[in-house]
Design an enzyme around this catalytic site. Structure first.
Site, PDB file in Angstrom:
ATOM      1  N   LYS A 129      71.276  21.241  46.694  1.00 38.68           N
ATOM      2  CA  LYS A 129      70.150  21.130  47.614  1.00 38.68           C
ATOM      3  C   LYS A 129      68.892  20.675  46.884  1.00 38.68           C
ATOM      4  O   LYS A 129      68.481  21.286  45.895  1.00 38.68           O
ATOM      5  CB  LYS A 129      69.921  22.478  48.296  1.00 38.68           C
ATOM      6  CG  LYS A 129      68.922  22.471  49.437  1.00 38.68           C
ATOM      7  CD  LYS A 129      68.900  23.829  50.136  1.00 38.68           C
ATOM      8  CE  LYS A 129      68.031  23.831  51.371  1.00 38.68           C
ATOM      9  NZ  LYS A 129      68.078  25.139  52.081  1.00 38.68           N
ATOM     10  N   GLU A 181      75.821  26.856  55.102  1.00 43.52           N
ATOM     11  CA  GLU A 181      75.133  27.027  53.826  1.00 43.52           C
ATOM     12  C   GLU A 181      75.438  28.418  53.263  1.00 43.52           C
ATOM     13  O   GLU A 181      75.409  29.417  53.971  1.00 43.52           O
ATOM     14  CB  GLU A 181      73.629  26.863  54.052  1.00 43.52           C
ATOM     15  CG  GLU A 181      72.770  27.030  52.817  1.00 43.52           C
ATOM     16  CD  GLU A 181      71.289  26.794  53.099  1.00 43.52           C
ATOM     17  OE1 GLU A 181      70.508  26.787  52.144  1.00 43.52           O
ATOM     18  OE2 GLU A 181      70.921  26.634  54.290  1.00 43.52           O
ATOM     19  N   CYS A 234      70.774  21.977  55.027  1.00 41.92           N
ATOM     20  CA  CYS A 234      69.710  22.606  55.806  1.00 41.92           C
ATOM     21  C   CYS A 234      68.375  21.863  55.743  1.00 41.92           C
ATOM     22  O   CYS A 234      68.244  20.783  56.302  1.00 41.92           O
ATOM     23  CB  CYS A 234      69.580  24.067  55.382  1.00 41.92           C
ATOM     24  SG  CYS A 234      68.682  25.112  56.567  1.00 41.92           S
TER      25      CYS A 234
END
Length: 262
Positions: free
Chosen positions: A110, A41, A144
């Site tokens: 995300k 990330e 994540c």
């Protein structure tokens, strides 16, 4: 498909240095037979860089994407990486997949932002399932915190994702996610999951490493330690097909019972 996981925090704040790290890792991965290299990330810029996130953010087709396409073409392997994406005045925490011929295959924003730091610097994305075809595999992307929501991974399973890429910035004391949750996610959704973390201290965050590629049997095919490392493992479509045939989770679902979940 041999898959390489680049566990590294690179040089926070320097896209030039991080492109060098990526190029060197791509060379080593290709020499080991990898067809795909996955970086963590926000690898392109660094994670804990404060207001430099907005300054260094680029469009999905920006100069750094072009540079990574050149690296992919040079070494003959696909590359997935995290970066801050600028779209007008909006900045997303994004991950992009570029093929071995330099084609941009997929870009994911995300959807679940973690903590005040991310909510202060990013806008959440709104597309839960992003996929691309790569060497006969359907590859999906989460980032994540996204993978910690079972709904996200199940959505990928129902959409046919074979290999889920999860660039991550997993920090202390949440290492149980890498150690325990990721193999379970792979098993319960019958897919491979490549979870690729940062490593070491960065600003106020201590990243725990432990990058892993877990198979549909819930077994880690490879696992990194706590420091910078390049690890490799194979994604086997035949094993995946056999595992899906033997495991009834997805076939035994009863969606009519689950309306209260949403």
């Amino acid at each position: 498909m041999r898959t390489a996981l680049l566990q590294s925090s690179g040089r926070p704040g320097s896209t030039v240095e991080n492109l060098k790290v990526l190029d060197e890792a791509a060379g080593r991965a290709a020499a080991a037979g990898a067809g795909l290299l996955v970086a963590p990330e926000m690898f392109l810029t660094g994670y804990a860089i404060g207001d430099d996130i907005a300054r260094l953010a680029e469009p999905a087709d920006g100069d750094c994407a072009d540079a990574i396409a050149e690296i992919a073409t040079l070494h003959g392997l696909a590359i997935g990486y995290g970066y801050p994406e600028r779209d007008g005045e909006t900045v997303y925490n994004s991950a992009q997949l570029i093929s071995a011929d330099g084609t941009r295959l997929a870009n994911y924003r995300k959807t679940h932002l973690f903590g005040c730091f991310e909510r202060d610097h990013f806008t959440p994305g709104d597309q839960p399932v992003v996929q691309a075809e790569l060497d006969g595999l359907r590859v999906g992307i989460l980032i994540c915190y996204d993978v910690e929501f079972p709904e996200n991974v199940r959505a990928h399973a129902l959409a046919g994702t074979d290999l889920l890429l999860v660039p991550t910035a997993q920090m202390h004391p949440f290492q149980f996610v890498a150690e325990s949750m990721i193999p379970v996610r792979a098993f319960e959704n019958q897919m491979y999951v490549a979870y690729v973390n940062r490593a070491g201290q960065e600003g106020e965050f201590e990243f725990v490493g432990l990058s892993t590629l877990a198979g549909p049997d819930g077994v880690a095919r490879t696992r990194a330690g706590r420091g910078a490392e390049l690890v490799l493992a194979d994604v086997d479509p035949a094993f995946l097909a056999a595992s899906r045939e033997a495991n009834p989770y997805l076939k035994d679902r009863r969606p009519g019972l689950y309306g209260s979940l949403v």
